[in-house]
Design an enzyme around this catalytic site. Structure first.
Site, PDB file in Angstrom:
ATOM      1  N   ASN A   1      45.717  33.644  31.933  1.00  0.00           N
ATOM      2  CA  ASN A   1      44.301  33.409  32.157  1.00  0.00           C
ATOM      3  C   ASN A   1      44.139  32.253  33.130  1.00  0.00           C
ATOM      4  O   ASN A   1      44.885  31.276  33.063  1.00  0.00           O
ATOM      5  CB  ASN A   1      43.589  33.053  30.849  1.00  0.00           C
ATOM      6  CG  ASN A   1      43.423  34.233  29.920  1.00  0.00           C
ATOM      7  OD1 ASN A   1      43.440  35.382  30.353  1.00  0.00           O
ATOM      8  ND2 ASN A   1      43.255  33.963  28.638  1.00  0.00           N
TER       9      ASN A   1
ATOM     10  N   ARG B   1      45.778  40.208  28.296  1.00  0.00           N
ATOM     11  CA  ARG B   1      47.161  39.800  28.576  1.00  0.00           C
ATOM     12  C   ARG B   1      48.160  40.594  27.746  1.00  0.00           C
ATOM     13  O   ARG B   1      49.201  41.017  28.251  1.00  0.00           O
ATOM     14  CB  ARG B   1      47.342  38.297  28.351  1.00  0.00           C
ATOM     15  CG  ARG B   1      46.580  37.458  29.370  1.00  0.00           C
ATOM     16  CD  ARG B   1      46.714  35.982  29.123  1.00  0.00           C
ATOM     17  NE  ARG B   1      46.163  35.642  27.816  1.00  0.00           N
ATOM     18  CZ  ARG B   1      46.458  34.566  27.122  1.00  0.00           C
ATOM     19  NH1 ARG B   1      47.292  33.670  27.600  1.00  0.00           N
ATOM     20  NH2 ARG B   1      45.898  34.340  25.959  1.00  0.00           N
TER      21      ARG B   1
END
Length: 89
Positions: free
Chosen positions: A36, A18
């Protein structure tokens, strides 16, 4: 302006995917978000000009060196209100 949802599977959680994605999005001036998913995938919403989106998608097929990308699924979305930043959720 183009807006896409990108679903990435593989070893993509717990490897700073990320954060790397946010940095790459800023590099390409892409707005949106990354998060996620409970099933182990990463979901990206990205909005930018078509050329920037294509370059970003190409990067998503590789990801950062810490990750292993097995599959990338792209879904075209209808642009709505313009996004203003790229956030990690």
């Amino acid at each position: 302006m183009r807006k896409v949802k990108i679903l990435i599977s593989g070893r993509v959680q717990g490897v700073y995917f990320r954060l790397f994605t946010q940095n790459k999005a800023k590099h390409f001036a892409i707005k949106g978000s990354v998060k996620n998913l409970p099933d182990g995938r990463v979901e990206i919403i990205a909005e930018a000009g078509s050329m920037a989106i294509e370059k970003f998608i190409k990067w998503c097929h590789k990801g950062p060196v810490t990750a292993r990308v097995d599959h990338v699924e792209i879904t075209e979305l209808q642009p709505g209100e313009l996004l203003t930043s790229f956030e990690i959720h």
